[in-house]
Design a protein around this motif. Structure first.
Motif, PDB file in Angstrom:
ATOM      1  N   GLY A  82     -12.349 -17.926   3.081  1.00 37.51           N
ATOM      2  CA  GLY A  82     -11.607 -18.660   2.071  1.00 37.51           C
ATOM      3  C   GLY A  82     -11.256 -20.067   2.486  1.00 37.51           C
ATOM      4  O   GLY A  82     -11.098 -20.365   3.677  1.00 37.51           O
ATOM      5  N   GLU A  83     -11.134 -20.934   1.485  1.00 40.29           N
ATOM      6  CA  GLU A  83     -10.721 -22.313   1.705  1.00 40.29           C
ATOM      7  C   GLU A  83      -9.329 -22.580   1.164  1.00 40.29           C
ATOM      8  O   GLU A  83      -8.551 -23.300   1.786  1.00 40.29           O
ATOM      9  CB  GLU A  83     -11.732 -23.275   1.060  1.00 40.29           C
ATOM     10  N   ASN A  84      -8.994 -22.011   0.028  1.00 37.79           N
ATOM     11  CA  ASN A  84      -7.679 -22.217  -0.575  1.00 37.79           C
ATOM     12  C   ASN A  84      -6.796 -20.994  -0.385  1.00 37.79           C
ATOM     13  O   ASN A  84      -5.591 -21.113  -0.222  1.00 37.79           O
ATOM     14  CB  ASN A  84      -7.846 -22.530  -2.063  1.00 37.79           C
ATOM     15  N   LEU A  85      -7.394 -19.821  -0.404  1.00 42.08           N
ATOM     16  CA  LEU A  85      -6.740 -18.623   0.096  1.00 42.08           C
ATOM     17  C   LEU A  85      -7.391 -18.285   1.427  1.00 42.08           C
ATOM     18  O   LEU A  85      -8.497 -18.742   1.724  1.00 42.08           O
ATOM     19  CB  LEU A  85      -6.855 -17.462  -0.893  1.00 42.08           C
ATOM     20  N   LYS A  86      -6.715 -17.523   2.249  1.00 46.55           N
ATOM     21  CA  LYS A  86      -7.263 -17.098   3.532  1.00 46.55           C
ATOM     22  C   LYS A  86      -7.176 -15.580   3.630  1.00 46.55           C
ATOM     23  O   LYS A  86      -6.089 -15.008   3.680  1.00 46.55           O
ATOM     24  CB  LYS A  86      -6.498 -17.742   4.702  1.00 46.55           C
ATOM     25  N   LEU A  87      -8.345 -14.947   3.643  1.00 49.09           N
ATOM     26  CA  LEU A  87      -8.422 -13.499   3.770  1.00 49.09           C
ATOM     27  C   LEU A  87      -8.886 -13.156   5.175  1.00 49.09           C
ATOM     28  O   LEU A  87      -9.893 -13.682   5.645  1.00 49.09           O
ATOM     29  CB  LEU A  87      -9.411 -12.929   2.751  1.00 49.09           C
ATOM     30  N   SER A  88      -8.159 -12.282   5.834  1.00 46.50           N
ATOM     31  CA  SER A  88      -8.554 -11.810   7.162  1.00 46.50           C
ATOM     32  C   SER A  88      -8.593 -10.287   7.145  1.00 46.50           C
ATOM     33  O   SER A  88      -7.657  -9.632   6.662  1.00 46.50           O
ATOM     34  CB  SER A  88      -7.565 -12.288   8.227  1.00 46.50           C
ATOM     35  N   ILE A  89      -9.699  -9.719   7.636  1.00 48.14           N
ATOM     36  CA  ILE A  89      -9.892  -8.267   7.691  1.00 48.14           C
ATOM     37  C   ILE A  89      -9.745  -7.809   9.144  1.00 48.14           C
ATOM     38  O   ILE A  89     -10.289  -8.426  10.063  1.00 48.14           O
ATOM     39  CB  ILE A  89     -11.290  -7.874   7.182  1.00 48.14           C
ATOM     40  N   PHE A  90      -9.015  -6.703   9.368  1.00 45.80           N
ATOM     41  CA  PHE A  90      -8.864  -6.208  10.736  1.00 45.80           C
ATOM     42  C   PHE A  90      -9.052  -4.695  10.775  1.00 45.80           C
ATOM     43  O   PHE A  90      -8.957  -4.005   9.758  1.00 45.80           O
ATOM     44  CB  PHE A  90      -7.493  -6.590  11.314  1.00 45.80           C
ATOM     45  N   GLY A  91      -9.324  -4.192  11.984  1.00 44.77           N
ATOM     46  CA  GLY A  91      -9.421  -2.761  12.216  1.00 44.77           C
ATOM     47  C   GLY A  91     -10.824  -2.307  12.568  1.00 44.77           C
ATOM     48  O   GLY A  91     -11.782  -3.081  12.534  1.00 44.77           O
ATOM     49  N   GLN A  92     -10.913  -1.027  12.955  1.00 43.50           N
ATOM     50  CA  GLN A  92     -12.193  -0.379  13.246  1.00 43.50           C
ATOM     51  C   GLN A  92     -12.276   0.943  12.489  1.00 43.50           C
ATOM     52  O   GLN A  92     -11.253   1.532  12.164  1.00 43.50           O
ATOM     53  CB  GLN A  92     -12.345  -0.120  14.743  1.00 43.50           C
ATOM     54  N   SER A  93     -13.491   1.394  12.270  1.00 39.24           N
ATOM     55  CA  SER A  93     -13.730   2.576  11.454  1.00 39.24           C
ATOM     56  C   SER A  93     -12.924   3.786  11.906  1.00 39.24           C
ATOM     57  O   SER A  93     -12.384   4.524  11.092  1.00 39.24           O
ATOM     58  CB  SER A  93     -15.218   2.919  11.461  1.00 39.24           C
ATOM     59  N   HIS A  94     -12.841   4.012  13.229  1.00 41.99           N
ATOM     60  CA  HIS A  94     -12.141   5.183  13.757  1.00 41.99           C
ATOM     61  C   HIS A  94     -10.894   4.797  14.532  1.00 41.99           C
ATOM     62  O   HIS A  94     -10.363   5.602  15.296  1.00 41.99           O
ATOM     63  CB  HIS A  94     -13.078   6.009  14.640  1.00 41.99           C
ATOM     64  N   GLY A  95     -10.411   3.561  14.339  1.00 39.94           N
ATOM     65  CA  GLY A  95      -9.161   3.149  14.955  1.00 39.94           C
ATOM     66  C   GLY A  95      -7.970   3.714  14.204  1.00 39.94           C
ATOM     67  O   GLY A  95      -8.104   4.501  13.258  1.00 39.94           O
ATOM     68  N   GLY A  96      -6.782   3.281  14.589  1.00 35.84           N
ATOM     69  CA  GLY A  96      -5.577   3.784  13.943  1.00 35.84           C
ATOM     70  C   GLY A  96      -5.485   3.425  12.474  1.00 35.84           C
ATOM     71  O   GLY A  96      -4.918   4.168  11.669  1.00 35.84           O
ATOM     72  N   GLY A  97      -6.044   2.276  12.118  1.00 34.45           N
ATOM     73  CA  GLY A  97      -5.998   1.856  10.732  1.00 34.45           C
ATOM     74  C   GLY A  97      -6.844   0.621  10.507  1.00 34.45           C
ATOM     75  O   GLY A  97      -7.351   0.006  11.447  1.00 34.45           O
ATOM     76  N   ILE A  98      -7.002   0.286   9.251  1.00 42.95           N
ATOM     77  CA  ILE A  98      -7.735  -0.906   8.840  1.00 42.95           C
ATOM     78  C   ILE A  98      -6.859  -1.651   7.850  1.00 42.95           C
ATOM     79  O   ILE A  98      -5.990  -1.054   7.207  1.00 42.95           O
ATOM     80  CB  ILE A  98      -9.083  -0.544   8.193  1.00 42.95           C
ATOM     81  N   GLY A  99      -7.057  -2.958   7.726  1.00 38.01           N
ATOM     82  CA  GLY A  99      -6.187  -3.670   6.803  1.00 38.01           C
ATOM     83  C   GLY A  99      -6.611  -5.095   6.580  1.00 38.01           C
ATOM     84  O   GLY A  99      -7.683  -5.536   7.016  1.00 38.01           O
TER      85      GLY A  99
END
Length: 363
Positions: free
Chosen positions: A6-23
């Motif tokens: 994103g340039e005007n909004l900023k989206l960041s994805i975190f986590g792993q498939s079998h980790g504690g969580g994704i978000g």
């Protein structure tokens, strides 16, 4: 950062498939935008696994917990942060993949890039599981676009060579897409499901194409050169695992046409300028022209298949046979439809936030 868009909004994805969580975190969103969390959950349910016989049996609720950014049903101006906790993981199924990479998957490239420190369970950060938080952001952006009477919808264009009815490029009928299996033709959908079932029985997988439309877009959104609408949409669509191609309007077919056929002639109708055809897919010079925006994304077959495959042992530096364990989709295309919608909605909302179109016209 590679997991930020994103340039005007900023989206960041975190986590792993079998980790504690994704978000995800979504920053740059104005305060006061309404959020319907029940509607968002219905949208996320379209992507969630374990719901039918054409997807992975891994069952996850995919119910996000919002940590910040929402208050009393509206955005509050703070970064929006949400997490989905993983509850049905079987990491032991992937223990051998650091040494014996899956053909067609990112196991080998991740090993080289991260030197063995990567999380290989379920594909780690390269897994399609990471499209769930993408759909949180996309579901929100879809709601905010609808407030502007801009609508995003997609359907399965083809699976395993079986085609669905294409969108009408002048008037995509988003309301006619099936709710259980997202196609326009019920007969085509039945044939696709049979193809998926037969392929799964053979221990194999199948790919396909998704067609997406955005209606209600005004003319004048986008920038020339590197900020064009095609560039901005393609950048996020290619972030979806398994996407190998994106085309707009008539796409590659335009290469076989003459200009007299491919050009979209203009006309005036009910006091507005429109085109007689829509080969350009609603975009010229990287800028919207007011017609429906149409694009298609090609998905490769799921690389994790149960039949034996030839791979190598990285530690022994010798060829070996690989049997992939775990739970996988025989075809990811049906569950990827809301993901493509999400990518489009995020890109369009980002463009609208930064639209610098002049409200004045030279006289």
């Amino acid at each position: 950062m590679s997991s930020t868009y994103g340039e005007n909004l900023k989206l960041s994805i975190f986590g792993q498939s079998h980790g504690g969580g994704i978000g995800m975190t979504l920053d740059g969103i104005p305060a006061g935008l309404p959020v319907d969390t029940e509607k968002l959950q219905s949208f996320l349910n379209r992507r969630a696994p374990g719901q039918n016989d054409w997807s992975t049996p891994r069952a996850e609720e995919d119910r996000p917990e919002f940590l910040s950014g929402l208050l009393d049903g509206y955005t509050c101006g703070a970064p929006i942060a949400a997490v989905i906790y993983n509850k049905n993981t079987r990491s032991g199924d992937y223990a051998n993949l650091k040494d014996c990479p899956r053909p067609g998957h990112a196991d080998y490239t991740a090993e080289i890039k991260y030197g063995g420190f990567q999380d290989a369970a379920g594909g780690g950060h390269f897994s399609g599981r990471l499209t769930a938080p993408l759909c949180i952001a996309g579901g929100l952006c879809k709601q905010w676009l609808e407030e502007l009477d801009i609508h995003v919808g997609a359907h399965i264009y083809a699976i395993g060579g079986i085609p669905d009815t294409p969108f009408d490029p002048l008037m995509p009928q988003l309301g006619k897409i099936g709710t259980v299996f997202p196609v326009l033709s019920e007969a085509a959908g039945a044939a696709m499901r049979q193809r998926i079932s037969a392929t799964r029985a053979e221990g194999d997988s199948v790919g396909g194409v998704i067609e997406c439309a955005v209606t209600g877009l005004p003319a004048g959104i986008g920038e020339p050169m590197f900020g064009g609408v095609e560039s901005r949409i393609s950048a996020i669509v290619y972030g979806i695992p398994a996407v190998k191609g994106v085309e707009f309007g008539s796409g590659f077919q335009a290469a076989a046409l003459r200009g007299s056929v491919n050009n979209d002639a203009y006309l005036v109708e009910n006091g507005r300028i429109r085109t007689q055809t829509n080969n350009c897919g609603g975009i010229l010079g990287g800028i919207t022209n007011g017609m429906p925006l149409i694009f298609r994304a090609a998905f490769k077959p799921t690389p994790s298949i149960s039949r034996p495959q030839q791979s190598v042992s990285i530690s022994r530096m010798e060829q070996t046979e690989l049997i992939v364990r775990g739970r996988h989709d025989p075809c990811i295309v049906p569950r990827a439809v809301p993901v493509v919608e999400s990518a489009a909605a995020i890109a369009i909302f980002d463009l609208i936030l930064g639209n610098t179109q002049s409200n004045r016209r030279k006289q």
